[in-house]
Structure formats: structure tokens, C-alpha cells
Enzyme design. Structure first.
Site, short mmCIF file in Angstrom:
data_model
loop_
_atom_site.label_atom_id
_atom_site.label_comp_id
_atom_site.label_asym_id
_atom_site.label_seq_id
_atom_site.Cartn_x
_atom_site.Cartn_y
_atom_site.Cartn_z
N ASP A 63 33.82 71.02 53.43
CA ASP A 63 35.22 71.21 53.82
C ASP A 63 35.74 70.10 54.72
OD1 ASP A 63 33.61 71.85 55.97
OD2 ASP A 63 34.78 73.61 56.57
N TRP A 76 41.65 41.16 39.16
CA TRP A 76 41.75 40.70 37.77
C TRP A 76 42.22 41.81 36.84
CZ3 TRP A 76 41.85 36.19 35.39
CH2 TRP A 76 41.59 36.13 34.03
N THR A 77 41.66 43.00 36.98
CA THR A 77 41.95 44.09 36.04
C THR A 77 43.30 44.73 36.29
OG1 THR A 77 39.58 44.54 35.90
CG2 THR A 77 41.05 46.26 35.11
N GLU A 90 46.80 38.21 40.14
CA GLU A 90 46.23 37.15 39.30
C GLU A 90 46.92 37.14 37.93
OE1 GLU A 90 41.92 37.34 39.24
OE2 GLU A 90 41.86 38.06 41.29
N THR A 137 38.44 29.90 45.63
CA THR A 137 37.84 28.63 45.24
C THR A 137 36.49 28.84 44.57
OG1 THR A 137 37.13 28.48 47.56
CG2 THR A 137 39.06 27.20 46.91
N ASP A 186 34.86 30.41 40.35
CA ASP A 186 35.18 30.72 38.95
C ASP A 186 35.94 29.60 38.25
OD1 ASP A 186 33.94 33.13 39.25
OD2 ASP A 186 35.78 34.30 39.47
#
Length: 566
Positions: free
Chosen positions: A270, A299-300, A340, A407, A409
Site C-alpha cells: 500500500d 531515439w524511439t 532526435e 558525441t 554513434d
């Protein structure tokens, strides 16, 4: 308030005049002075019982309240209590009874704050059965039960942040909703974090509590909590142009046992707040210097920002309603937007125009005011005519505390044939596959657009990107596809790679490794040290990283960032 769908039900009998959703036109459009939260309390197959909790989060008394919602066709309220419920088609409306319409502002008021004590007062609760007493909660844990509407908490630690809320109980021993929380800092002590003046921020992922088995307590056991200044909790979703909690179970319902929790205390069935949010609350009580921001998008979930930009003020208002939900208002110190990408392509393509990001940032600052942190994770595409040039990052900077410049990928097995290249190069190098795809060029471009150095954080990936079918040890080789990874092909955590494929060389300030037919690039404690020196020399505000669970059990990458930034 409670109601039963298809079979029976009602609306909560005990209303501590403290939090809810008044005059609600749709579940996402709350009045600014109230909120309402919904839970399913029972389900017996042919029907179920639901409960709306209405709370006054404003500063003045409300004389009435109304909650409206839509049900799927075929679902209905067959009985209700504590509210008068009507419907028009699938649209339902609940209005207060004569005795429970008045809701006084309920967040406790703090006064008489000393090194070791604080006095709390709150408005008296109302209930059809009569109010018996009140539970006083400090950082979500009950510290006292009193019969009057005031309490003095003693034995506190000087110079420490605390959060207080109150919960009423009626003569039938039913507890009401927990009030909004008031933040208190005792006097004395030091107000400066023990980690220097540079920002050291890490992302904590909501979904990491599942397959990765990474929890807030891991920040403590790894030693990382004492070496960071900020946490970004990722991610909230952006739906229908508004901010929303994504995984509610992980966020505020998942129960933790005593050995799993930061405080060493087990959650109860509870308990008003559980899950990651409660664990973050406990973490902040243990490490008062840490600030937590709620990060939306990623991203998603970035596809929702285009609609949000069409009505930036409404979006900002919805975000503050989520961040300041009375159940966890003390947990978050600000908001981070991870879009993004504005006016460019990520998972989807956005056509909002170059001014959209600036307008969104301005609306967020106007809504959240000067006392909240408002930040953004942004592209690090330093190429000519690239993503940095697609939006007004220079103009938006005036409204934001800092940018998390992603910075990393830059390169990876999304180009399955290669050429192999480090995914997070600090500088350019001969043979780099794309000009401008490096940290130095991105930071230089943002500075040239007028972003102050101190508002730029250098991004570090706690993972590597890799290819398979590679014969060339040095960068620039061909490949046949993505190297196998624990959770996703082409990606692997540093804690795995340091042993499975140790670094064999460095290029452009980062490491790479060739083992068998696999080729990986990632940062090590040594390359992070070099990047932190570079960040210091550039006058940057600090560094951030994605994300905690990629580090070793003793937090060696976090330690490298901390040591490097001093």
C-alpha cells in the site's frame, strides 16, 4: 473516488485536501491547480473496480471538482460512490458530492527550519466518517502518526535535503491519498556537491530494471553515486503532443525488497510510491548533492515532438504536470528534452522548421521558471549543412542550462560493409568516412553559433559498436555485418568488451579492438581521461554518458570521468 466497470463500483471516500484532476477535458489536460490519478483496484474478469484520486496541488482552496474520461464502447460504470457519475455515450463525468467538494491546498508548509529540525503544518482533511489521524512521511517513509495538523521532525542532519508529505486516516482506518511534497533543506553543513564545479551526468534507463537487472541501488554499490552530479531518467514518452510517463510499472509501481532498495527498507503493497522514482528519492536522501532530471524523447519516442512543437506552450504545461506530479514532485529537479532530430531525420523525419526547437525551449523555460533545470540532448553532427545547421541551437541556448552533445554513434554497423571506424572520435583523422563526424568539429560548430562553452557537455558512450567479417586490424577495413552483441547486434557494453575483446589500438582519442573476425571501438578509462582533459581545455561545462549499466560493477568509467574533471 472509485467506480466499477461493467459490474459495480465508486469514488474514494477519504479526501485529504491535498492532490487531482479538476475540470478535466481529457486525461492529458489537467487544470493547473489539481491532478487526478487512476488505479485499477480489483478485476474479477466480468468487471473491475477503478479508483480516481483527486488532489488539490494549488495554493488556494477549491470549492468543487469534476473528472471526465472516455471508456471504450461497451464499458460502463454500473455503480459509484463519493461522486455523482453521468455519461454521454462513451464520455463519463464524475462530480463531487455535497460533502467532499471543498479541497484545501494540501502540500505541507515548512517553517522553523534549523540544523536538525523542521516544523510542518497542513490543512485539516475532510471525510464522511471523520478523520482519525495523519501519517507524516519523510522521503516516502512514515516517521510519525499525529492527531493534529502539525508535526515537528527532529534529529535531522544539518545541510541535508528532505521531502515531506502527509496522509490522512479516517475512523474506519482507511487511508487517503498522499499529499504533495514539500522540499526542505536543513541549515548548516555545506551546500556544495563533493564532486567539484563540473557537471558529471549519467543516463539511467527505465527499462534497465528488466533484462539488464540494473537498478538505482547499483549506483550505490558501484561507488558511482558519490562521483556524479546529475542523473537523467530516460525516457518519458511524447504522445499527442504531450509528455507522459512511459512504463508506469517500472517508474512508480515495481516493489523492491529490502536488499534491493537504496534505503534497505522493503516496499509495502500500500506504499504510495514505489519503483524507480521511489528508489531515486531514496538515493537523493543518501546523496543530497545529486540532481535528477526527467528526460523525454530519445531515439524511439522523438516522433511526437513535431506535434508538440505545434503548440509549445501546451506541451510545456503537460511536461510540468508530469514532472511535478504530487506523488514524486520532490524527485525531479528539472527536465531534459532528447529530440532526435528537430527539422531533420532520425528514426522518423521532422519538418517542423528551423525555429521549432528554439520555440519549444522557450516555452519550457517559461513554464518551468528559473528554479528548474531545463536541458536538451542534441545532435553532434558537425558536418557542413548537417543536423546542427538544421535547427536554431544557438538561439535556443539562452533558455537552456546546458546541452548534452551526443558525441558518439558517428559510425557503426548500420553501415554493414564498413568501413570500420570509431563510433566516438574526439577529433578528425586521415581516412575518416565522413567529414565533421567527430566531437571537436561538433563543439566548434556549436560555439560558432553562439552557444557558451560552459553550456556544452561532452558525450561519452559506455558501450562499443562493432562489425564482424573484418580482417584488417586498423580502422578502415571492410566487414560483412554487425558483430554479435548481448542485447543487439553491433552493440556491446564496455563491461563485456574490456574482457571479451580488449583494446588493441587507439585513434582520434578513442580505442579500437580487433579480435578474431570482430572489430570494435569503445572508450576506456585511459581514453576518457584524454577526453576529459580536452573538455577542460575547451572550457566545457562537463561531461555526460550513456548509460550507467554499461559500466563495470565498480564503476571504473564513472571514476575516470570524475578523476578527469576534478
Amino acid at each position: 473516488m472509485r467506480f466499477r466497470h461493467r459490474a459495480a463500483a465508486g469514488f474514494a471516500t477519504l479526501l485529504l485536501p491535498l492532490a487531482g484532476l479538476v475540470g478535466l477535458a481529457s486525461p492529458a489536460q489537467a487544470a493547473t491547480s489539481a491532478t487526478a490519478s487512476y488505479t485499477k483496484t480489483q478485476d474479477w474478469g466480468s468487471g473491475f473496480e477503478g479508483k480516481w484520486t483527486v488532489k488539490n496541488t494549488g495554493t488556494t482552496t477549491l470549492s468543487s471538482w469534476t473528472v471526465e474520461w472516455d471508456f471504450p464502447s461497451g464499458t460502463s460504470v454500473t455503480s459509484a460512490w463519493d461522486a455523482d457519475v453521468t455519461s454521454s455515450g462513451t464520455h463519463w463525468t464524475a462530480k463531487n458530492k455535497s460533502w467532499n467538494g471543498t479541497l484545501a491546498p494540501g502540500t505541507p508548509t515548512a517553517s522553523g527550519i534549523t540544523d536538525t529540525s523542521v516544523k510542518l503544518t497542513w490543512s485539516a482533511a475532510t471525510d464522511d466518517k471523520g478523520v482519525k489521524n495523519y501519517d507524516v512521511l519523510r522521503d516516502g517513509t512514515k516517521v510519525a502518526t499525529v492527531t493534529t495538523a502539525s508535526y515537528t521532525d527532529t534529529g535531522l542532519t544539518k545541510g541535508t535535503d528532505y521531502s515531506y508529505s502527509v496522509r490522512a486516516r479516517d475512523t474506519a482506518d482507511q487511508t487517503g491519498p498522499v499529499s504533495g511534497a514539500v522540499k526542505v533543506r536543513t541549515t548548516g553543513g555545506t551546500t556544495e556537491p563533493p564532486t567539484g564545479d563540473k557537471i558529471k551526468l549519467g543516463y539511467f534507463t527505465e527499462w534497465g530494471v528488466y533484462g539488464r537487472n540494473y537498478h538505482v541501488k547499483n549506483l550505490v554499490t558501484s561507488g558511482s553515486a558519490s562521483k556524479i552530479t546529475h542523473i537523467n531518467y530516460a525516457f518519458g514518452n511524447v504522445k499527442n503532443g504531450q509528455c507522459t510517463v512511459d512504463d508506469t510499472y517500472a517508474a512508480y509501481d515495481k516493489a523492491y525488497t529490502a536488499d534491493q532498495s537504496v534505503s534497505g527498507t522493503a516496499d509495502t503493497w500500500d506504499q504510495p510510491l514505489r519503483g524507480n522514482f521511489n528508489q531515486l528519492r531514496q538515493l537523493k536522501a543518501k546523496y543530497p548533492h545529486i540532481k535528477v532530471l526527467y528526460s523525454f524523447g530519445g531515439w524511439t519516442y522523438s516522433g511526437g515532438f513535431g506535434q508538440a512543437a505545434q503548440n509549445a506552450a501546451a506541451f510545456a504545461k503537460s511536461c510540468k504536470a508530469v514532472v511535478e506530479d504530487p506523488r514524486w514532485a520532490d524527485v525531479f529537479d528539472g527536465i531534459d528534452i532528447d529530440w532526435e532530430y528537430p527539422n531533420a531525420c532520425g528514426l522518423t523525419c521532422d519538418t517542423s522548421g528551423p525555429a521549432a526547437f528554439r520555440n519549444l525551449s522557450q516555452a519550457l523555460r517559461a513554464e518551468f521558471g528559473p528554479d528548474y533545470l531545463v536541458t536538451a540532448a542534441i545532435t553532434a553532427d558537425g558536418s557542413s549543412g548537417g543536423k546542427i545547421d538544421a535547427a536554431d541551437y544557438g538561439g535556443a541556448a539562452q533558455y537552456l542550462d546546458w546541452y548534452n552533445v551526443m558525441t558518439y554513434d558517428y559510425f557503426g554497423a548500420f553501415d554493414k560493409d564498413g568501413p570500420t571506424a570509431p563510433h566516438s572520435p574526439l577529433t578528425s583523422y586521415p581516412g575518416i568516412p565522413q567529414a565533421g563526424f567527430n566531437s571537436a568539429d561538433a563543439i566548434a560548430k556549436l560555439k560558432a553559433k553562439g552557444v557558451p562553452s560552459a553550456k556544452l557537455l561532452l558525450g561519452i558512450g559506455f558501450y562499443g559498436r562493432g562489425w564482424t567479417g573484418v580482417t584488417q586490424s586498423t580502422p578502415g577495413g571492410t566487414a560483412t555485418g554487425a558483430a554479435p552483441g548481448t542485447y543487439e547486434a553491433g552493440i556491446e557494453d564496455y563491461k563485456v568488451l574490456k574482457n571479451s575483446c580488449p583494446a588493441t589500438g587507439t585513434i582520434a582519442g578513442t580505442a579500437y579492438a580487433h579480435c578474431g573476425s570482430n572489430w570494435w571501438s569503445y572508450d576506456t578509462p585511459a581514453t576518457i581521461a584524454g577526453k576529459m582533459t580536452w573538455a577542460e581545455n575547451q572550457g566545457l561545462g562537463g561531461a555526460f554518458f550513456w548509460e550507467f549499466s554499461g559500466d563495470t560493477g565498480n564503476g571504473e568509467l564513472v571514476t575516470a570521468i570524475d578523476n578527469g574533471l576534478g
